[in-house]
Design a protein around this motif. Structure first.
Motif, mmCIF file in Angstrom:
data_model
loop_
_atom_site.group_PDB
_atom_site.id
_atom_site.type_symbol
_atom_site.label_atom_id
_atom_site.label_comp_id
_atom_site.label_asym_id
_atom_site.label_seq_id
_atom_site.Cartn_x
_atom_site.Cartn_y
_atom_site.Cartn_z
ATOM 1 N N PRO A 9 3.589 10.049 7.706
ATOM 2 C CA PRO A 9 4.322 9.015 6.966
ATOM 3 C C PRO A 9 3.596 7.678 6.822
ATOM 4 C CG PRO A 9 5.834 10.234 8.357
ATOM 5 C CD PRO A 9 4.457 10.723 8.712
ATOM 6 N N TRP A 10 2.542 7.453 7.584
ATOM 7 C CA TRP A 10 1.769 6.222 7.405
ATOM 8 C C TRP A 10 1.285 6.077 5.966
ATOM 9 C CZ3 TRP A 10 1.365 2.069 10.428
ATOM 10 C CH2 TRP A 10 1.691 2.202 11.792
ATOM 11 N N ASP A 69 -4.251 -2.344 5.456
ATOM 12 C CA ASP A 69 -5.482 -1.909 4.811
ATOM 13 C C ASP A 69 -6.713 -2.578 5.423
ATOM 14 O OD1 ASP A 69 -6.150 -0.077 2.630
ATOM 15 O OD2 ASP A 69 -7.056 -1.813 1.653
ATOM 16 N N ARG A 70 -6.548 -3.807 5.945
ATOM 17 C CA ARG A 70 -7.665 -4.508 6.562
ATOM 18 C C ARG A 70 -8.027 -3.935 7.927
ATOM 19 N NH1 ARG A 70 -5.567 -9.245 4.009
ATOM 20 N NH2 ARG A 70 -4.085 -9.526 5.722
ATOM 21 N N ASP A 71 -7.020 -3.501 8.670
ATOM 22 C CA ASP A 71 -7.294 -3.001 10.025
ATOM 23 C C ASP A 71 -6.286 -1.904 10.381
ATOM 24 O OD1 ASP A 71 -8.171 -2.593 12.575
ATOM 25 O OD2 ASP A 71 -7.901 -4.656 13.266
ATOM 26 N N PRO A 72 -6.406 -0.745 9.754
ATOM 27 C CA PRO A 72 -5.408 0.310 9.937
ATOM 28 C C PRO A 72 -5.339 0.840 11.364
ATOM 29 C CG PRO A 72 -7.278 1.160 8.713
ATOM 30 C CD PRO A 72 -7.450 -0.323 8.792
ATOM 31 N N ASP A 73 -6.478 0.950 12.037
ATOM 32 C CA ASP A 73 -6.462 1.481 13.396
ATOM 33 C C ASP A 73 -5.638 0.605 14.328
ATOM 34 O OD1 ASP A 73 -8.008 3.964 13.610
ATOM 35 O OD2 ASP A 73 -9.659 2.757 12.845
ATOM 36 N N ALA A 74 -5.747 -0.698 14.173
ATOM 37 C CA ALA A 74 -4.999 -1.613 15.030
ATOM 38 C C ALA A 74 -3.498 -1.452 14.819
ATOM 39 C CB ALA A 74 -5.410 -3.055 14.746
ATOM 40 N N LYS A 99 -0.905 0.081 17.653
ATOM 41 C CA LYS A 99 0.133 -0.803 18.170
ATOM 42 C C LYS A 99 1.532 -0.255 17.942
ATOM 43 C CE LYS A 99 2.021 -5.491 17.838
ATOM 44 N NZ LYS A 99 1.863 -6.850 17.225
ATOM 45 N N HIS A 100 1.771 0.292 16.747
ATOM 46 C CA HIS A 100 3.141 0.666 16.373
ATOM 47 C C HIS A 100 3.423 2.166 16.469
ATOM 48 C CE1 HIS A 100 4.089 -3.398 14.948
ATOM 49 N NE2 HIS A 100 2.870 -3.433 14.456
ATOM 50 N N ILE A 101 2.394 3.008 16.493
ATOM 51 C CA ILE A 101 2.500 4.465 16.653
ATOM 52 C C ILE A 101 3.198 5.125 15.462
ATOM 53 C CG2 ILE A 101 3.198 6.355 18.182
ATOM 54 C CD1 ILE A 101 1.185 4.341 19.382
ATOM 55 N N ILE A 102 4.349 4.599 15.071
ATOM 56 C CA ILE A 102 5.144 5.169 13.977
ATOM 57 C C ILE A 102 5.223 4.152 12.843
ATOM 58 C CG2 ILE A 102 7.412 6.054 13.301
ATOM 59 C CD1 ILE A 102 7.777 6.976 16.189
ATOM 60 N N SER A 103 5.032 4.606 11.615
ATOM 61 C CA SER A 103 4.900 3.689 10.482
ATOM 62 C C SER A 103 6.144 2.842 10.249
ATOM 63 C CB SER A 103 4.560 4.474 9.211
ATOM 64 O OG SER A 103 5.572 5.413 8.903
ATOM 65 N N GLN A 104 7.336 3.424 10.452
ATOM 66 C CA GLN A 104 8.537 2.645 10.179
ATOM 67 C C GLN A 104 8.746 1.521 11.195
ATOM 68 O OE1 GLN A 104 11.191 5.912 9.865
ATOM 69 N NE2 GLN A 104 11.727 5.974 12.018
ATOM 70 N N ALA A 155 8.775 -4.321 11.676
ATOM 71 C CA ALA A 155 8.274 -5.524 12.334
ATOM 72 C C ALA A 155 7.642 -6.494 11.336
ATOM 73 C CB ALA A 155 7.254 -5.148 13.404
ATOM 74 N N ALA A 156 7.027 -5.955 10.289
ATOM 75 C CA ALA A 156 6.278 -6.795 9.358
ATOM 76 C C ALA A 156 7.114 -7.330 8.199
ATOM 77 C CB ALA A 156 5.086 -6.015 8.812
ATOM 78 N N ALA A 157 8.168 -6.628 7.826
ATOM 79 C CA ALA A 157 8.951 -7.013 6.647
ATOM 80 C C ALA A 157 9.601 -8.374 6.837
ATOM 81 C CB ALA A 157 10.013 -5.959 6.361
#
Length: 243
Positions: free
Chosen positions: A67-68, A143-148, A152-157, A162-164
């Motif tokens: 889902p990422w 897109d700048r740092d996908p691995d980070a 950190k969040h493990i699951i995309s949602q 957290a970001a919205a």
């Protein structure tokens, strides 16, 4: 024209899932509505569905087909989409009217509250509405740092929640989980049918079983001991709506 979007990638869900989604949308909308499908393989998809390639995204291979990938929808421009768009996963059954999803909380990012984390500020991205061009930092930062972000969040949602900037939940009765809301608790799931409350509009099938499995009472499990509690009776209302 109302726009509903979905994504299909990999091999888990065939084109038939897109076509059933389109059929359910047509039966449950009154206003002019179109379905847009982002996919790398449009074979077998109804010609009435607008098809676009998967949006570009810098994504680690280990989560490229999870889902990422839906994070790619937060970029702008995005194909020919504009204004408010309702995203719906393929593994849902639509059982009620959809037009109200475009009227609820105007201008807000609306999402289902995650059924296993109620009260924790986490949405479930099976069903959400966003305005194209807003919250684009969700995509840009990933897109700048996908691995980070993945680490950190493990699951995309969790990352999206957290970001919205601003998040409003749909009325709880509109969007429910087949497994976490409707399925009778063990051991009643061996004896009672799965109910469908009349106010329900979208039933999400997170994980297993999928709609084509639950309708015949099948719950695929790999470990023998899970069969002691992972059970669903044949669910007739899926057949009546998932078509």
């Amino acid at each position: 024209m109302q726009t509903i979007a979905c994504m299909k990638w990999g091999t888990r869900y065939p084109a038939d899932y897109v076509n059933r989604l389109w059929s359910m949308i047509k039966r449950n909308t009154v206003r002019p509505t179109r379905l847009v499908c982002f996919t790398e393989d449009a074979t077998g998809i109804d010609p009435a569905v607008a098809v676009f390639p998967l949006p570009p995204i810098n994504i680690p291979e280990r989560v490229a087909w999870r889902p990422w990938r839906k994070i790619s929808l937060w970029q702008a421009p995005l194909a020919d989409l504009e204004g408010d768009v309702l995203f719906v996963d393929l593994d849902v059954v639509i059982t009620g009217p959809l037009d109200d999803f475009f009227d609820y909380a105007p201008g807000q990012f609306c999402i289902a509250e995650n059924w296993t984390q109620l009260g924790q500020g986490i949405g479930n991205t099976s069903v959400y509405r966003w305005t194209v061009g807003t919250n684009t930092h969700i995509f840009d930062d990933f897109d700048r740092d996908p691995d980070a972000k993945v680490n950190k969040h493990i699951i995309s949602q969790r990352y999206v929640s957290a970001a919205a900037q601003g998040m409003t939940y749909w009325p709880a009765e509109w969007c429910v989980s087949f497994k976490h809301t409707l399925l009778p608790r063990w051991p009643l799931n061996f004896f009672k049918d799965v109910p469908l409350p009349p106010a329900t509009r979208i039933v999400a099938f997170t994980g297993k079983p999928d709609p084509d499995e639950a309708v015949i009472g099948e719950w695929p499990v790999t470990a023998w001991w899970k069969k002691a509690y992972k059970h669903v009776r044949p669910t007739k209302w899926i057949d009546e709506n998932w078509r």
